[in-house]
Design a protein around this motif. Structure first.
Motif, PDB file in Angstrom:
ATOM      1  N   MET A   1     -18.637   2.102 -38.838  1.00  0.00           N
ATOM      2  CA  MET A   1     -17.223   1.974 -38.521  1.00  0.00           C
ATOM      3  C   MET A   1     -17.051   2.811 -37.217  1.00  0.00           C
ATOM      4  SD  MET A   1     -15.379   0.453 -40.636  1.00  0.00           S
ATOM      5  CE  MET A   1     -15.238  -0.588 -42.096  1.00  0.00           C
ATOM      6  N   GLY A   2     -17.814   3.618 -36.905  1.00  0.00           N
ATOM      7  CA  GLY A   2     -17.553   4.427 -35.472  1.00  0.00           C
ATOM      8  C   GLY A   2     -18.047   3.591 -34.467  1.00  0.00           C
ATOM      9  N   TYR A   3     -19.088   2.793 -34.501  1.00  0.00           N
ATOM     10  CA  TYR A   3     -19.642   1.948 -33.717  1.00  0.00           C
ATOM     11  C   TYR A   3     -18.733   0.754 -33.471  1.00  0.00           C
ATOM     12  CZ  TYR A   3     -23.160  -0.541 -30.793  1.00  0.00           C
ATOM     13  OH  TYR A   3     -23.806  -1.277 -29.951  1.00  0.00           O
ATOM     14  N   ALA A   4     -18.383   0.231 -34.621  1.00  0.00           N
ATOM     15  CA  ALA A   4     -17.206  -0.828 -34.555  1.00  0.00           C
ATOM     16  C   ALA A   4     -15.864  -0.387 -33.738  1.00  0.00           C
ATOM     17  CB  ALA A   4     -17.155  -1.520 -35.843  1.00  0.00           C
ATOM     18  N   ALA A   5     -15.533   0.601 -34.080  1.00  0.00           N
ATOM     19  CA  ALA A   5     -14.454   1.216 -33.387  1.00  0.00           C
ATOM     20  C   ALA A   5     -14.596   1.365 -31.846  1.00  0.00           C
ATOM     21  CB  ALA A   5     -13.961   2.633 -33.817  1.00  0.00           C
ATOM     22  N   ALA A   6     -15.930   1.481 -31.323  1.00  0.00           N
ATOM     23  CA  ALA A   6     -16.163   1.655 -30.056  1.00  0.00           C
ATOM     24  C   ALA A   6     -16.059   0.211 -29.603  1.00  0.00           C
ATOM     25  CB  ALA A   6     -17.439   2.441 -29.926  1.00  0.00           C
ATOM     26  N   ILE A   7     -16.551  -0.570 -29.994  1.00  0.00           N
ATOM     27  CA  ILE A   7     -16.609  -2.089 -29.866  1.00  0.00           C
ATOM     28  C   ILE A   7     -15.014  -2.670 -29.455  1.00  0.00           C
ATOM     29  CG2 ILE A   7     -17.447  -4.479 -30.036  1.00  0.00           C
ATOM     30  CD1 ILE A   7     -19.737  -3.348 -31.571  1.00  0.00           C
ATOM     31  N   SER A   8     -14.208  -2.389 -30.516  1.00  0.00           N
ATOM     32  CA  SER A   8     -12.915  -2.508 -30.643  1.00  0.00           C
ATOM     33  C   SER A   8     -12.263  -1.954 -29.358  1.00  0.00           C
ATOM     34  CB  SER A   8     -12.010  -2.291 -31.763  1.00  0.00           C
ATOM     35  OG  SER A   8     -12.166  -0.949 -31.915  1.00  0.00           O
ATOM     36  N   VAL A   9     -12.419  -0.954 -28.944  1.00  0.00           N
ATOM     37  CA  VAL A   9     -11.699  -0.229 -27.860  1.00  0.00           C
ATOM     38  C   VAL A   9     -12.406  -0.851 -26.503  1.00  0.00           C
ATOM     39  CG1 VAL A   9     -11.663   1.831 -26.326  1.00  0.00           C
ATOM     40  CG2 VAL A   9     -11.649   2.226 -28.870  1.00  0.00           C
ATOM     41  N   VAL A  10     -13.555  -1.257 -26.430  1.00  0.00           N
ATOM     42  CA  VAL A  10     -13.727  -2.144 -25.419  1.00  0.00           C
ATOM     43  C   VAL A  10     -13.250  -3.530 -25.202  1.00  0.00           C
ATOM     44  CG1 VAL A  10     -15.988  -3.305 -24.116  1.00  0.00           C
ATOM     45  CG2 VAL A  10     -16.151  -1.018 -25.280  1.00  0.00           C
ATOM     46  N   LEU A  11     -13.090  -4.046 -26.255  1.00  0.00           N
ATOM     47  CA  LEU A  11     -12.211  -5.233 -26.296  1.00  0.00           C
ATOM     48  C   LEU A  11     -10.805  -5.048 -26.010  1.00  0.00           C
ATOM     49  CD1 LEU A  11     -11.920  -8.200 -27.211  1.00  0.00           C
ATOM     50  CD2 LEU A  11     -11.519  -7.597 -29.372  1.00  0.00           C
ATOM     51  N   LEU A  12     -10.315  -3.990 -26.452  1.00  0.00           N
ATOM     52  CA  LEU A  12      -9.030  -3.614 -25.845  1.00  0.00           C
ATOM     53  C   LEU A  12      -8.815  -3.523 -24.403  1.00  0.00           C
ATOM     54  CD1 LEU A  12      -5.920  -2.815 -26.894  1.00  0.00           C
ATOM     55  CD2 LEU A  12      -6.795  -0.319 -27.212  1.00  0.00           C
ATOM     56  N   LEU A  13      -9.613  -2.794 -23.849  1.00  0.00           N
ATOM     57  CA  LEU A  13      -9.856  -2.721 -22.473  1.00  0.00           C
ATOM     58  C   LEU A  13      -9.865  -4.020 -21.722  1.00  0.00           C
ATOM     59  CD1 LEU A  13     -11.952   0.630 -22.268  1.00  0.00           C
ATOM     60  CD2 LEU A  13      -9.521   0.455 -22.199  1.00  0.00           C
TER      61      LEU A  13
ATOM     62  N   ILE B   1     -18.103   6.309 -46.133  1.00  0.00           N
ATOM     63  CA  ILE B   1     -18.283   7.237 -47.278  1.00  0.00           C
ATOM     64  C   ILE B   1     -18.161   8.829 -46.957  1.00  0.00           C
ATOM     65  CG2 ILE B   1     -20.093   7.880 -49.094  1.00  0.00           C
ATOM     66  CD1 ILE B   1     -20.957   4.962 -48.927  1.00  0.00           C
ATOM     67  N   GLN B   2     -18.988   8.903 -46.150  1.00  0.00           N
ATOM     68  CA  GLN B   2     -18.863  10.655 -45.536  1.00  0.00           C
ATOM     69  C   GLN B   2     -17.734  10.743 -44.487  1.00  0.00           C
ATOM     70  OE1 GLN B   2     -23.101  11.123 -44.286  1.00  0.00           O
ATOM     71  NE2 GLN B   2     -23.906  11.187 -46.249  1.00  0.00           N
ATOM     72  N   PHE B   3     -17.429  11.970 -44.475  1.00  0.00           N
ATOM     73  CA  PHE B   3     -16.676  12.380 -43.371  1.00  0.00           C
ATOM     74  C   PHE B   3     -16.918  12.041 -42.123  1.00  0.00           C
ATOM     75  CE2 PHE B   3     -13.864  15.206 -40.811  1.00  0.00           C
ATOM     76  CZ  PHE B   3     -12.529  14.784 -41.377  1.00  0.00           C
ATOM     77  N   PRO B   4     -16.279  11.432 -41.098  1.00  0.00           N
ATOM     78  CA  PRO B   4     -16.787  11.125 -39.846  1.00  0.00           C
ATOM     79  C   PRO B   4     -17.265  12.376 -39.071  1.00  0.00           C
ATOM     80  CG  PRO B   4     -14.468  10.112 -40.173  1.00  0.00           C
ATOM     81  CD  PRO B   4     -14.862  11.110 -41.178  1.00  0.00           C
ATOM     82  N   THR B   5     -18.293  12.231 -38.056  1.00  0.00           N
ATOM     83  CA  THR B   5     -19.124  13.280 -37.370  1.00  0.00           C
ATOM     84  C   THR B   5     -18.801  13.000 -36.102  1.00  0.00           C
ATOM     85  OG1 THR B   5     -20.605  13.452 -39.085  1.00  0.00           O
ATOM     86  CG2 THR B   5     -21.069  14.619 -37.126  1.00  0.00           C
ATOM     87  N   PHE B   6     -18.410  13.731 -35.480  1.00  0.00           N
ATOM     88  CA  PHE B   6     -18.249  13.669 -33.797  1.00  0.00           C
ATOM     89  C   PHE B   6     -19.428  13.713 -33.097  1.00  0.00           C
ATOM     90  CE2 PHE B   6     -17.515  15.462 -29.552  1.00  0.00           C
ATOM     91  CZ  PHE B   6     -16.494  14.476 -29.005  1.00  0.00           C
ATOM     92  N   ILE B   7     -19.790  12.501 -32.408  1.00  0.00           N
ATOM     93  CA  ILE B   7     -20.994  12.539 -31.642  1.00  0.00           C
ATOM     94  C   ILE B   7     -20.608  12.122 -29.974  1.00  0.00           C
ATOM     95  CG2 ILE B   7     -22.378  11.498 -33.553  1.00  0.00           C
ATOM     96  CD1 ILE B   7     -21.802   8.736 -32.570  1.00  0.00           C
TER      97      ILE B   7
ATOM     98  N   VAL C   1      -9.741   4.498 -31.655  1.00  0.00           N
ATOM     99  CA  VAL C   1      -9.987   5.563 -30.378  1.00  0.00           C
ATOM    100  C   VAL C   1     -10.743   6.657 -30.749  1.00  0.00           C
ATOM    101  CG1 VAL C   1      -9.408   6.769 -28.255  1.00  0.00           C
ATOM    102  CG2 VAL C   1      -8.439   4.492 -28.729  1.00  0.00           C
ATOM    103  N   LEU C   2     -10.243   7.425 -31.569  1.00  0.00           N
ATOM    104  CA  LEU C   2     -10.714   8.495 -32.415  1.00  0.00           C
ATOM    105  C   LEU C   2     -12.117   8.393 -33.176  1.00  0.00           C
ATOM    106  CD1 LEU C   2      -7.472  10.476 -33.658  1.00  0.00           C
ATOM    107  CD2 LEU C   2      -9.018  11.052 -31.484  1.00  0.00           C
ATOM    108  N   LEU C   3     -12.126   7.441 -33.756  1.00  0.00           N
ATOM    109  CA  LEU C   3     -13.148   7.082 -34.558  1.00  0.00           C
ATOM    110  C   LEU C   3     -14.540   6.401 -33.725  1.00  0.00           C
ATOM    111  CD1 LEU C   3     -11.860   4.881 -37.891  1.00  0.00           C
ATOM    112  CD2 LEU C   3     -12.845   7.209 -37.638  1.00  0.00           C
ATOM    113  N   SER C   4     -14.041   5.753 -32.566  1.00  0.00           N
ATOM    114  CA  SER C   4     -15.048   5.320 -31.555  1.00  0.00           C
ATOM    115  C   SER C   4     -15.910   6.575 -31.040  1.00  0.00           C
ATOM    116  CB  SER C   4     -14.586   4.844 -30.448  1.00  0.00           C
ATOM    117  OG  SER C   4     -13.882   5.476 -29.768  1.00  0.00           O
ATOM    118  N   PHE C   5     -15.469   7.759 -31.377  1.00  0.00           N
ATOM    119  CA  PHE C   5     -16.212   8.978 -30.734  1.00  0.00           C
ATOM    120  C   PHE C   5     -16.999   9.772 -32.242  1.00  0.00           C
ATOM    121  CE2 PHE C   5     -12.861   8.687 -27.796  1.00  0.00           C
ATOM    122  CZ  PHE C   5     -13.468   8.579 -26.771  1.00  0.00           C
ATOM    123  N   THR C   6     -17.170   8.966 -33.142  1.00  0.00           N
ATOM    124  CA  THR C   6     -17.486   9.767 -34.245  1.00  0.00           C
ATOM    125  C   THR C   6     -18.785   8.708 -34.783  1.00  0.00           C
ATOM    126  OG1 THR C   6     -16.237   8.212 -35.719  1.00  0.00           O
ATOM    127  CG2 THR C   6     -15.212  10.791 -34.900  1.00  0.00           C
ATOM    128  N   LEU C   7     -19.637   9.352 -35.641  1.00  0.00           N
ATOM    129  CA  LEU C   7     -20.301   8.477 -36.779  1.00  0.00           C
ATOM    130  C   LEU C   7     -19.739   8.268 -38.164  1.00  0.00           C
ATOM    131  CD1 LEU C   7     -23.367   7.161 -37.270  1.00  0.00           C
ATOM    132  CD2 LEU C   7     -23.982   9.469 -37.744  1.00  0.00           C
TER     133      LEU C   7
END
Length: 308
Positions: free
Chosen positions: A279-291, A55-61, A45-51
């Motif tokens: 990974m951020g975008y994949a996490a967002a898709i996984s959250v949609v799947l969870l819902l 490799i690089q540290f997640p950036t909140f988007i 859920v946290l990664l779904s709000f990031t880019l």
């Protein structure tokens, strides 16, 4: 203050004496549940709000990943979501109904043949990956040596081999057939156990109250008497249906599947997460799947949950 402290200590000791063993028994499961379920879900859920590209540290988007998924991801809206809904609507209720019917039929048999047939029906769910590679790929092989092509060529139903697993026309139906074949899992065993646990005297009482055939027995006695098993089977069917992503990739040999004909949400997650490393975008898709899984699970709970 001292008396209050002594009272709290004595209450805590009394609590440990009464409930300590129970909490000690579940502590191992609770720890594993937190580590392998709760923490990964929260991180997703946290990664779904990031880019995040691993490799690089997640950036909140913010909600950008979700906005992109719903408004700009044409593959998701045109192929992945319709494919997943079609697959889930057919395989979920179909496998669930098939599990119940087969469990009810086996319950009418004597112990020995019931045990043997239950093992035969259950075994595909344990060996589905191996069986897919050995059996189903041989059956639907696209050359003339494939069992289905060879049979149809011999009887002149076709003039040349059909690429069953590479054709968008046939891939989804084959995925559905193979999944239904391997859907007799723990939900099926739970239903069989639930039917066998019903007191035979209930059927005798029902006959006295006017129940005259097997269909009425199923509707008015069998199903109401095994609601917990029906709920468990429904939840397992929902989860297994939505997480079935490997089947299309295994059968077609590619991710994405040919012309996205067998592309499901799980495949879309793997595509962006492990092939494109978004990974951020994949996490967002996984959250949609969870819902989606949670919504369908709530529907199942409303149908088969306790009425008390």
């Amino acid at each position: 203050m001292v008396n209050n402290s002594i009272q709290r200590t004595s209450k805590f000791r009394l609590f440990l004496a009464k409930e300590g063993n129970a909490y000690a028994f579940i502590s191992g499961y609770a720890l594993m549940f937190i580590i392998f379920i709760v923490v990964p879900v929260l991180l997703a859920v946290l990664l779904s709000f990031t880019l995040f590209d691993t490799i690089q540290f997640p950036t909140f988007i913010g909600l950008k990943n979700y906005v992109t998924l719903l408004t700009q991801d044409d593959i998701f809206m045109k192929y992945v979501l319709p494919n997943t809904i079609e697959f889930a609507v057919i395989v979920g209720p179909g496998g669930y109904l098939l599990s119940f019917i087969l469990a009810w039929m086996l319950a009418q048999l004597p112990h020995l043949p019931r045990t043997i047939l239950a093992l035969i029906l259950y075994s595909p769910s344990m060996t589905s990956g191996v069986a897919m590679s050995v059996v189903w790929l041989s059956i639907f092989s696209g050359d003339q040596n494939g069992y289905l092509n060879s049979l149809m060529l011999n009887y002149n139903f076709i003039q040349e081999p059909i690429q069953w697993l590479q054709s968008p026309q046939y891939l989804m139906p084959i995925m559905i057939i193979v999944t239904l074949w391997s859907s007799m899992g723990v939900g099926f065993l739970a239903m069989l156990a639930g039917i066998l646990e019903i007191n035979p005297e209930m059927y005798e009482a029902g006959a006295l109250d006017g129940i005259s055939n097997r269909f009425q027995e199923i509707i008015y006695i069998t199903i109401p008497s095994m609601r917990p098993q029906m709920l468990f089977g429904a939840v397992m069917a929902i989860v297994s249906t939505f997480q079935a992503g490997a089947i299309g990739v295994t059968l077609s040999g590619a991710n994405p599947t040919p012309q996205y004909a067998g592309q499901l949400i799980v495949n879309h997650i793997e595509d962006y997460g492990f092939l494109r490393y978004e990974m951020g975008y994949a996490a967002a898709i996984s959250v949609v799947l969870l819902l989606m899984v949670l919504i369908f699970a709530r529907v199942a709970n409303s149908l088969f949950g306790s009425r008390e």
